[in-house]
Design a protein around this motif. Structure first.
Motif, PDB file in Angstrom:
ATOM      1  N   GLU A 133      17.691 -36.422  -1.549  1.00 44.17           N
ATOM      2  CA  GLU A 133      17.831 -37.385  -0.055  1.00 44.17           C
ATOM      3  C   GLU A 133      17.386 -36.224   1.004  1.00 44.17           C
TER       4      GLU A 133
ATOM      5  N   LYS B  94      22.905 -47.880  13.440  1.00 44.17           N
ATOM      6  CA  LYS B  94      22.709 -47.330  11.937  1.00 44.17           C
ATOM      7  C   LYS B  94      22.387 -45.878  11.917  1.00 44.17           C
ATOM      8  N   ILE B  95      21.294 -45.477  12.743  1.00 40.18           N
ATOM      9  CA  ILE B  95      20.782 -44.009  12.662  1.00 40.18           C
ATOM     10  C   ILE B  95      21.934 -43.209  12.992  1.00 40.18           C
TER      11      ILE B  95
ATOM     12  N   LYS C 119      28.107 -45.125  -1.503  1.00 36.41           N
ATOM     13  CA  LYS C 119      27.010 -44.236  -1.705  1.00 36.41           C
ATOM     14  C   LYS C 119      27.740 -42.753  -1.384  1.00 36.41           C
TER      15      LYS C 119
ATOM     16  N   SER D  77      27.632 -39.706  -4.101  1.00 34.85           N
ATOM     17  CA  SER D  77      27.053 -38.422  -3.630  1.00 34.85           C
ATOM     18  C   SER D  77      28.034 -37.123  -4.061  1.00 34.85           C
TER      19      SER D  77
ATOM     20  N   SER E 268      28.669 -48.026   3.549  1.00 32.33           N
ATOM     21  CA  SER E 268      27.901 -46.578   3.085  1.00 32.33           C
ATOM     22  C   SER E 268      29.113 -45.967   2.133  1.00 32.33           C
TER      23      SER E 268
ATOM     24  N   LYS F  79      24.366 -42.812  10.141  1.00 37.79           N
ATOM     25  CA  LYS F  79      23.800 -42.184   8.965  1.00 37.79           C
ATOM     26  C   LYS F  79      23.785 -40.738   9.428  1.00 37.79           C
TER      27      LYS F  79
ATOM     28  N   ILE G  77      27.638 -39.215   9.070  1.00 35.06           N
ATOM     29  CA  ILE G  77      28.033 -39.177   7.728  1.00 35.06           C
ATOM     30  C   ILE G  77      27.360 -37.940   6.999  1.00 35.06           C
ATOM     31  N   HIS G  78      26.323 -37.953   7.344  1.00 29.85           N
ATOM     32  CA  HIS G  78      25.133 -36.579   6.657  1.00 29.85           C
ATOM     33  C   HIS G  78      26.053 -35.354   7.258  1.00 29.85           C
TER      34      HIS G  78
END
Length: 822
Positions: free
Chosen positions: A475, A600-601, A653, A657, A650, A604, A607-608
């Motif tokens: 990732e 959405k970005i 996922k 992870s 998400s 993401k 969460i990252h």
């Protein structure tokens, strides 16, 4: 207690552990069992015994000051914790329930329900106290910068001179009016007394009769007082009531607490000395024995060269460093065997493997049906990942510590001999690497000399190229050029990383369910007790998060859901998880993430960042309050702006992870789980813990605790039993609010003259809505629809049908016997 007492306790605990390991080995060797009752009894017995060993080992690790002994105990502790989790997992699979009742086992072992409490090792937080303090200081500093205190936020209005004088005049006139009213009240009361005294008729009683009446009243009062005192003394004597100073700590108890703290200081001192000794003794071994070790290794390797030359006619190939170097030579093998291992090519191995595969396939086809039948017929205990670690710790104790005399080591400092033995191996390995390089060169020179004589050159063997496996796609790191500290600060400023409240798991008060076994025997599924909930939080949350070794090998729990009505302590348990393990607390609740990182970005990136920081600074807890909103069936109009279902897609996922080495736990709390889509909701959370309203015994203990916490005094005039019965349906939150409402500063001052009564708590409770039976039934029905609830219901039906068949068979046999008699 003294060092000798703890050492004796250590020996006794290892004896119990040795006996338990023998029982486990016998259970693994025994024939497969078919009776569910026998299987469950065996698992519960192992579970209870391991919990007792865990409790004693935790005390030993906390109090023993010998640094080397503590390392052995720590190793065994990890194994015992993991084994408890494995047994719990087996019990859940067998009974299809998270809650188990083992009253008969406790009775056989002469234990109480308190002995089933899972202790929380203190080293979870103690070992990383410095790191936690640094993080806490950073968090407080950032919070103080981002949010101003309430006093600074208040707008101060500047008054003119006239307005200020007017305010002072108003307050002064009000003060004078209150004083005037007080004086007037006193004057009126005095006038009323004087008026009544004029109209009061003079006493017509004779002095002797008046005296007897006074004596009668006074003797009745003193008699009642003496009877009350004697009754209280009798209740204390028969141990039906606690003594007056029961809750106060005795001098012996205070002295014991001081010695515990002193032993912690001695532990730190001995640990520092041990770490220094590791360095100094290693250098001492290197300087004193280094040359001798080097010469002996060279002599051994040269002797190996000569023996291989004499037996095979040529010099061997020297093992590579990846294969262990010269360490591979000194295995219990002959020189010919060692030479064959390095000279033989892979073709012979392939041929052998092909033959074996063909034979195994034939055998599998023949025995496949038989094995399936055997597996279906019986149940065997699963293989354990932690029994080897427990056995290893047991062996080190028996070999090193069991028969060691420590008459001279009264202060329980490190043993230099044991350190030298460990460091001698390390020095030998380091010297071996240097010797291997020298001996490789020497072997090359010998081969060249022999080849010159023969006039031949040795052909090098072809090296096999390792098959490259398919590379998994990594990732992308969206924050590659940013430091962890910067991400940590950003999450704090955004409110995604919050400070957990200082709450212990022991503050979640609740009693054991004493009717659980009897209810299950009558085919009634009881509601779990608060003690069971506390135990599950320890097993599924605190133990795996606290120990890396346990988290990697134990059954992996990635997500946990706490479901129950409002006020039962769900949020408190989340904060207790973080306090007991020193974990970071990330808040990804729908109301907290609304408006943050839009699109959405942005989602993401959020969460990252959260899970990157959670992995780097583990252990971590990711909290999702009102988790049902993430999995809504249909979002209400009022909440569409919040976008509560942002995390839904998400979520799978995220779970994928999280790996075994990541001490990250997702905890959801929900007071309306039935509003969510059942399938996706249950897929998202592996373990579901249903928290009920407190039962009678728990309410009794909660009332007593809340009243004492708020400076209340318990007397005989306060009937706690009746109060606990009347407050059926009220949660811990309701009881706590009622206690705070009644026990104000003014009421606390009156407690010595006017003791508390149960009626005082009824009024504040009447203003709150309790948890009715209908709401409790909805939670029961919802839990019955979860995967584990369905399995439980299915197993209950099968057991019921089996019992019916057995009864039918017995009835037929009795009828046949009756006909024969006729």
């Amino acid at each position: 207690m003294s060092n000798s007492t703890y050492n004796k306790m250590w020996v006794d605990t290892h004896e119990d552990l040795e006996y338990l390991l023998k029982q486990e080995i016998n259970a693994q060797v025994a024939k497969p069992q078919t009776d569910r009752v026998i299987i469950f009894q065996m698992l519960v017995t192992f579970y209870v015994k391991y919990v007792q060993i865990f409790r004693s080992m935790e005390i030993l690790y906390d109090q023993i000051v010998h640094p080397q002994k503590r390392r052995v105990i720590h190793h065994v502790l990890d194994g015992v914790m993991g084994r408890i989790l494995e047994l719990k997992n087996e019990m859940v699979k067998l009974e299809f329930s998270e809650y188990h009742y083992c009253d008969d086992v406790l009775q056989d072992l002469k234990l109480t329900p308190e002995d089933l409490e899972i202790p929380i090792p203190g080293y979870f937080v103690k070992d990383k106290l410095k790191v936690l303090k640094i993080r806490q200081n950073i968090l407080e500093q950032i919070l103080s910068e981002t949010s101003l205190p309430v006093e600074q936020k208040r707008v101060v209005k500047v008054l003119t001179l006239e307005e200020a004088i007017q305010v002072i005049q108003i307050s002064e006139r009000a003060r004078q009016g209150r004083l005037r009213a007080k004086f007037m009240l006193e004057i009126r009361m005095q006038e009323e007394k004087d008026r009544l005294s004029k109209h009061r008729a003079a006493s017509t009683l004779a002095p002797e009769l008046a005296a007897t009446r006074i004596q009668k009243v006074w003797r009745g009062y003193t008699g009642r007082k003496i009877a009350k005192k004697e009754r209280a003394e009798e209740m204390i004597f028969i141990e039906m009531a606690p003594p007056p100073n029961f809750e106060q700590l005795s001098p012996a108890h205070l002295q014991a607490q001081k010695t515990v703290l002193q032993r912690h200081v001695v532990q730190e001192v001995h640990e520092v000395e041990y770490q220094e000794a590791l360095i100094t003794l290693k250098e001492q071994v290197r300087t004193v024995e280094g040359m001798d070790i080097k010469e002996t290794l060279q002599d051994q390797i040269r002797q190996w060269f000569i023996e291989c030359r004499n037996t095979t006619g040529r010099f061997p190939n020297f093992p590579d460093a990846e294969k262990g170097g010269s360490a591979a030579i000194f295995a219990t093998k002959t020189p010919e065997e060692v030479l064959q291992e390095f000279v033989t090519q892979g073709e012979k191995k392939k041929k052998k493997k092909e033959k074996k595969d063909k034979n195994e396939k034939k055998k599998k086809k023949k025995k496949g049906k038989a094995n399936k039948e055997e597996e279906e017929d019986g149940w065997k205990i699963a293989e354990s990942h932690f029994l080897p670690t427990i056995k290893e710790g047991q062996n080190t104790f028996e070999v090193t510590w069991k028969n060691r005399k420590e008459d001279t080591n009264l202060s329980q400092k490190y043993v230099a001999e044991l350190i030298k033995e460990e460091k001698r191996k390390e020095v030998e390995e380091e010297i071996r690497v240097q010797v291997d390089e020298l001996m490789r060169q020497e072997l090359k020179n010998l081969k060249l000399a022999v080849d010159r004589d023969k006039g031949s050159k040795k052909k090098g063997g072809k090296k096999k190229k390792a098959k490259k496996g398919k590379k998994k796609k990594k990732e992308k790191d969206l924050t590659l050029h940013r430091t962890i500290n910067s991400l940590y600060e950003e999450l704090i400023r955004e409110g995604l990383l919050i400070r957990p409240r200082n709450v212990r798991l022991s503050d979640f008060i609740g009693e054991y369910n004493y009717l659980g076994t009897t209810l299950r025997q009558t085919d009634i599924e009881p509601m779990p007790s608060l003690s069971d909930v506390r135990q599950l939080i320890s097993l599924y949350g605190i133990l795996p998060l606290g120990s890396q070794a346990v988290h990697e090998k134990a059954p992996l729990v990635k997500s946990l859901l706490l479901a129950g009505p409002s006020g039962v302590g769900k949020k408190m348990l989340v904060h207790a998880l973080c306090t007991e393990t020193g974990a970071n607390l990330f808040n990804l609740s729908p109301h907290n993430t609304a408006g943050k990182y839009p699109g959405k970005i942005g989602l993401k990136m959020m969460i990252h960042m959260v899970f990157k920081v959670a992995r780097m600074l583990q252990p971590s807890v990711v909290w999702i309050d009102n988790a049902e909103k993430v999995f809504y069936k249909k979002v209400p109009k009022m909440e569409k702006e919040l976008e509560p279902k942002r995390l839904k897609k998400s979520f799978p996922k995220i779970l994928k992870s999280i790996k075994a080495e990541d001490r990250v736990l997702i905890v959801g709390t929900s007071q309306r789980p039935f509003d969510a889509e059942l399938k996706t909701f249950c897929r998202g959370f592996q373990k579901i813990v249903l928290i009920p309203r407190p039962d009678y015994t728990s309410r009794f203990v909660l009332w007593r605790n809340f009243i004492q916490q708020n400076s209340g005094i318990l007397t005989s005039s306060l009937d706690l039993s009746s109060l606990a019965k009347v407050t059926d349906g009220y949660t811990q939150g309701h009881l706590s609010q009622a206690a705070k409402y009644v026990l104000t500063e003014q009421r606390i001052k009156q407690l010595h003259t006017k003791p508390l009564t149960a009626v005082e708590f009824i009024t504040p409770l009447a203003r709150q809505d309790p948890v009715f039976k209908e709401e409790e039934e909805t939670f029961k029905d919802w839990y019955a629809k979860t995967p584990l609830g369905k399995k439980r219901a299915k197993a209950a039906k099968e057991q019921g049908s089996d019992k019916g068949k057995e009864k039918g068979k017995k009835g037929k046999k009795e009828k046949k016997k009756g006909k024969k008699k006729k």
